[in-house]
Motif scaffolding. Structure first.
Motif, PDB file in Angstrom:
ATOM      1  N   MET A   1       0.846  -1.206   0.000  1.00 44.51           N
ATOM      2  CA  MET A   1       0.000   0.000   0.000  1.00 44.51           C
ATOM      3  C   MET A   1       0.880   1.255   0.000  1.00 44.51           C
ATOM      4  SD  MET A   1      -3.383   0.391   2.349  1.00 44.51           S
ATOM      5  CE  MET A   1      -3.326  -1.024   3.444  1.00 44.51           C
ATOM      6  N   THR A   2       0.530   2.208  -0.843  1.00 47.95           N
ATOM      7  CA  THR A   2       1.314   3.456  -0.891  1.00 47.95           C
ATOM      8  C   THR A   2       1.047   4.272   0.369  1.00 47.95           C
ATOM      9  OG1 THR A   2       0.512   3.455  -3.145  1.00 47.95           O
ATOM     10  CG2 THR A   2       1.934   5.271  -2.519  1.00 47.95           C
ATOM     11  N   PRO A   3       2.088   4.770   1.025  1.00 49.58           N
ATOM     12  CA  PRO A   3       1.842   5.540   2.247  1.00 49.58           C
ATOM     13  C   PRO A   3       1.181   6.901   1.976  1.00 49.58           C
ATOM     14  CG  PRO A   3       4.204   5.413   1.771  1.00 49.58           C
ATOM     15  CD  PRO A   3       3.514   4.588   0.727  1.00 49.58           C
ATOM     16  N   ILE A   4       0.533   7.388   3.034  1.00 43.82           N
ATOM     17  CA  ILE A   4      -0.108   8.704   2.994  1.00 43.82           C
ATOM     18  C   ILE A   4       0.801   9.670   3.741  1.00 43.82           C
ATOM     19  CG2 ILE A   4      -2.108  10.020   3.828  1.00 43.82           C
ATOM     20  CD1 ILE A   4      -3.628   7.278   3.853  1.00 43.82           C
ATOM     21  N   GLY A   5       1.105  10.800   3.148  1.00 39.91           N
ATOM     22  CA  GLY A   5       1.911  11.816   3.827  1.00 39.91           C
ATOM     23  C   GLY A   5       1.009  12.729   4.652  1.00 39.91           C
ATOM     24  N   ILE A   6       1.361  12.895   5.918  1.00 38.74           N
ATOM     25  CA  ILE A   6       0.610  13.820   6.775  1.00 38.74           C
ATOM     26  C   ILE A   6       1.567  14.908   7.232  1.00 38.74           C
ATOM     27  CG2 ILE A   6      -0.638  14.089   8.962  1.00 38.74           C
ATOM     28  CD1 ILE A   6      -1.556  11.198   8.656  1.00 38.74           C
ATOM     29  N   MET A   7       1.294  16.137   6.809  1.00 39.44           N
ATOM     30  CA  MET A   7       2.151  17.255   7.197  1.00 39.44           C
ATOM     31  C   MET A   7       1.431  18.090   8.237  1.00 39.44           C
ATOM     32  SD  MET A   7       3.623  18.448   3.466  1.00 39.44           S
ATOM     33  CE  MET A   7       4.748  19.665   4.112  1.00 39.44           C
ATOM     34  N   SER A   8       2.099  18.328   9.363  1.00 42.14           N
ATOM     35  CA  SER A   8       1.529  19.187  10.395  1.00 42.14           C
ATOM     36  C   SER A   8       2.373  20.447  10.465  1.00 42.14           C
ATOM     37  CB  SER A   8       1.579  18.513  11.767  1.00 42.14           C
ATOM     38  OG  SER A   8       0.928  17.267  11.714  1.00 42.14           O
ATOM     39  N   ALA A   9       1.701  21.555  10.716  1.00 44.29           N
ATOM     40  CA  ALA A   9       2.443  22.812  10.732  1.00 44.29           C
ATOM     41  C   ALA A   9       3.127  23.059  12.074  1.00 44.29           C
ATOM     42  CB  ALA A   9       1.512  23.972  10.395  1.00 44.29           C
ATOM     43  N   MET A  10       2.579  22.508  13.143  1.00 42.65           N
ATOM     44  CA  MET A  10       3.107  22.833  14.465  1.00 42.65           C
ATOM     45  C   MET A  10       3.495  21.571  15.234  1.00 42.65           C
ATOM     46  SD  MET A  10       2.461  26.123  14.194  1.00 42.65           S
ATOM     47  CE  MET A  10       2.740  26.817  15.793  1.00 42.65           C
ATOM     48  N   HIS A  11       4.480  21.715  16.135  1.00 43.10           N
ATOM     49  CA  HIS A  11       4.950  20.596  16.944  1.00 43.10           C
ATOM     50  C   HIS A  11       3.818  19.921  17.711  1.00 43.10           C
ATOM     51  CE1 HIS A  11       9.193  22.080  16.671  1.00 43.10           C
ATOM     52  NE2 HIS A  11       9.339  20.775  16.594  1.00 43.10           N
ATOM     53  N   GLU A  12       2.945  20.759  18.290  1.00 41.52           N
ATOM     54  CA  GLU A  12       1.869  20.223  19.131  1.00 41.52           C
ATOM     55  C   GLU A  12       0.982  19.277  18.322  1.00 41.52           C
ATOM     56  OE1 GLU A  12       2.704  23.385  18.787  1.00 41.52           O
ATOM     57  OE2 GLU A  12       2.670  24.440  20.699  1.00 41.52           O
ATOM     58  N   GLU A  13       0.763  19.649  17.053  1.00 42.90           N
ATOM     59  CA  GLU A  13      -0.099  18.821  16.208  1.00 42.90           C
ATOM     60  C   GLU A  13       0.590  17.528  15.828  1.00 42.90           C
ATOM     61  OE1 GLU A  13      -3.027  20.899  13.336  1.00 42.90           O
ATOM     62  OE2 GLU A  13      -0.965  21.502  12.985  1.00 42.90           O
ATOM     63  N   LEU A  14       1.870  17.629  15.488  1.00 47.11           N
ATOM     64  CA  LEU A  14       2.589  16.409  15.128  1.00 47.11           C
ATOM     65  C   LEU A  14       2.610  15.457  16.325  1.00 47.11           C
ATOM     66  CD1 LEU A  14       4.294  14.784  13.086  1.00 47.11           C
ATOM     67  CD2 LEU A  14       6.315  15.823  14.120  1.00 47.11           C
ATOM     68  N   ALA A  15       2.822  16.006  17.513  1.00 52.78           N
ATOM     69  CA  ALA A  15       2.856  15.165  18.718  1.00 52.78           C
ATOM     70  C   ALA A  15       1.532  14.429  18.877  1.00 52.78           C
ATOM     71  CB  ALA A  15       3.137  16.034  19.939  1.00 52.78           C
ATOM     72  N   ALA A  16       0.423  15.119  18.609  1.00 52.96           N
ATOM     73  CA  ALA A  16      -0.895  14.481  18.739  1.00 52.96           C
ATOM     74  C   ALA A  16      -1.064  13.389  17.681  1.00 52.96           C
ATOM     75  CB  ALA A  16      -1.995  15.533  18.619  1.00 52.96           C
ATOM     76  N   VAL A  17      -0.581  13.637  16.483  1.00 53.32           N
ATOM     77  CA  VAL A  17      -0.662  12.621  15.414  1.00 53.32           C
ATOM     78  C   VAL A  17       0.170  11.405  15.812  1.00 53.32           C
ATOM     79  CG1 VAL A  17       0.074  12.097  13.039  1.00 53.32           C
ATOM     80  CG2 VAL A  17      -1.197  14.203  13.516  1.00 53.32           C
ATOM     81  N   LEU A  18       1.375  11.654  16.334  1.00 56.47           N
ATOM     82  CA  LEU A  18       2.271  10.526  16.665  1.00 56.47           C
ATOM     83  C   LEU A  18       1.669   9.643  17.754  1.00 56.47           C
ATOM     84  CD1 LEU A  18       5.830  12.148  16.431  1.00 56.47           C
ATOM     85  CD2 LEU A  18       4.607  10.754  14.751  1.00 56.47           C
ATOM     86  N   GLN A  19       0.861  10.259  18.625  1.00 51.79           N
ATOM     87  CA  GLN A  19       0.216   9.444  19.667  1.00 51.79           C
ATOM     88  C   GLN A  19      -0.757   8.435  19.070  1.00 51.79           C
ATOM     89  OE1 GLN A  19      -1.543  11.857  22.694  1.00 51.79           O
ATOM     90  NE2 GLN A  19       0.400  12.109  23.756  1.00 51.79           N
ATOM     91  N   ALA A  20      -1.245   8.726  17.874  1.00 48.30           N
ATOM     92  CA  ALA A  20      -2.199   7.812  17.237  1.00 48.30           C
ATOM     93  C   ALA A  20      -1.504   6.675  16.484  1.00 48.30           C
ATOM     94  CB  ALA A  20      -3.096   8.596  16.276  1.00 48.30           C
ATOM     95  N   LEU A  21      -0.177   6.779  16.320  1.00 42.03           N
ATOM     96  CA  LEU A  21       0.552   5.737  15.579  1.00 42.03           C
ATOM     97  C   LEU A  21       1.172   4.768  16.588  1.00 42.03           C
ATOM     98  CD1 LEU A  21       2.527   7.914  12.963  1.00 42.03           C
ATOM     99  CD2 LEU A  21       0.128   7.232  12.926  1.00 42.03           C
ATOM    100  N   PRO A  22       0.809   3.492  16.535  1.00 42.48           N
ATOM    101  CA  PRO A  22       1.343   2.568  17.532  1.00 42.48           C
ATOM    102  C   PRO A  22       2.793   2.166  17.276  1.00 42.48           C
ATOM    103  CG  PRO A  22      -0.156   1.420  16.022  1.00 42.48           C
ATOM    104  CD  PRO A  22      -0.148   2.862  15.610  1.00 42.48           C
ATOM    105  N   ASP A  23       3.301   2.392  16.070  1.00 45.33           N
ATOM    106  CA  ASP A  23       4.550   1.731  15.663  1.00 45.33           C
ATOM    107  C   ASP A  23       5.513   2.656  14.941  1.00 45.33           C
ATOM    108  OD1 ASP A  23       2.936   2.216  13.495  1.00 45.33           O
ATOM    109  OD2 ASP A  23       3.349   0.311  12.503  1.00 45.33           O
ATOM    110  N   GLU A  24       5.479   3.973  15.252  1.00 45.61           N
ATOM    111  CA  GLU A  24       6.239   4.892  14.397  1.00 45.61           C
ATOM    112  C   GLU A  24       7.754   4.724  14.553  1.00 45.61           C
ATOM    113  OE1 GLU A  24       4.722   5.741  17.098  1.00 45.61           O
ATOM    114  OE2 GLU A  24       5.837   7.262  18.186  1.00 45.61           O
TER     115      GLU A  24
END
Ligand code: ADE
Length: 249
Positions: A1-24
């Motif tokens: 499966m081709t990966p999806i790129g998720i770009m966040s503008a701010m650190h706080e947002e990226l941190a919240a996204v990373l919490q949703a990934l179990p295996d980053e």
């Protein structure tokens, strides 16, 4: 499966996204941390865009060239320009323009030289899917942000707006500049500092692109850069809820 790129503008947002990934897993390219993982079983690469058009364009190019992403979704905050676009609302870009592009008299104002156009459209299918996900989240934001944030930021029936987003290398924080943007680009709903650059890179590579921005300020004399609390309590929670809703369908 081709990966999806998720770009966040701010650190706080990226941190919240990373919490949703179990295996980053972290991979460093061009001085940036790219996080490869899965969200609802779908391969994603999450990254901080960095601020401004050039930084975001470099990040988008690396996502495409080095990580082979098949689509890019950008989430972040923006200043509201359109009438009725208030703090806590969300703007889904249907097209983007660089408000500080001006090669006149060689080319019309806002036109990107050699592209023959000033606006770059987002992908209709991807944007429609994000629109559905966002509507579901905005129907009742209380489970996502909590009643305290609703009271603190006066979030009343947040709305989803769709249309033009203007990007430029300026944080717009005076009423005079806001008015001038409203005059030169009357259809612009919101202003931020990256989206149109990423849209141009995605157009170059033929990669579908979508952008969702939570309104953090009205780009006027009351707008200031110290909005990290709003991003933590509201914008990053909206982003994660909307992306999660989209990815699980
Ligand atoms: N991002 C959030 N608010 C902004 C503003 N007022 N100007 C530019 N980018 C922004």
């Amino acid at each position: 499966m081709t990966p999806i790129g998720i770009m966040s503008a701010m650190h706080e947002e990226l941190a919240a996204v990373l919490q949703a990934l179990p295996d980053e897993q972290r991979v460093q390219v061009a001085g940036r941390d790219f996080w490869q993982g899965h969200w609802h079983g779908r391969p994603v690469v999450a990254v901080l865009s960095r601020i401004g058009k050039v930084a975001a364009a470099t990040t988008a190019t690396a996502l495409i060239e080095r990580f082979g992403v098949g689509q890019i979704v950008f989430t972040g905050v923006a200043g509201g320009l359109g009438s009725g676009v208030k703090v806590g609302d969300v703007v889904l870009a249907r097209s983007l323009v660089q408000h500080d592009m001006d090669a006149s008299p060689l080319f019309p104002r806002h036109e990107v030289p050699l592209y023959g156009r000033s606006r770059f459209d987002t992908d209709p299918g991807l944007s429609d899917a994000l629109q559905r996900a966002s509507q579901e989240v905005l129907v009742d934001v209380a489970p996502h942000v909590g009643f305290e944030a609703i009271a603190e930021f006066g979030l009343q029936s947040p709305r989803l707006h769709e249309g033009l987003i203007a990007s430029g290398d300026r944080f717009v924080s005076t009423t005079a500049e806001c008015r001038s943007l409203q005059q030169t680009l009357p259809e612009a709903l919101a202003v931020e500092m990256e989206g149109a650059a990423v849209a141009q890179v995605c157009a170059d590579y033929g990669v579908p692109f979508a952008a969702l921005r939570t309104i953090s300020d009205r780009a006027d004399d009351d707008a200031h850069a110290d909005f990290s609390r709003f991003i933590r309590q509201v914008a990053s929670r909206y982003s994660v809820a909307m992306l999660s809703q989209w990815l699980k369908t």
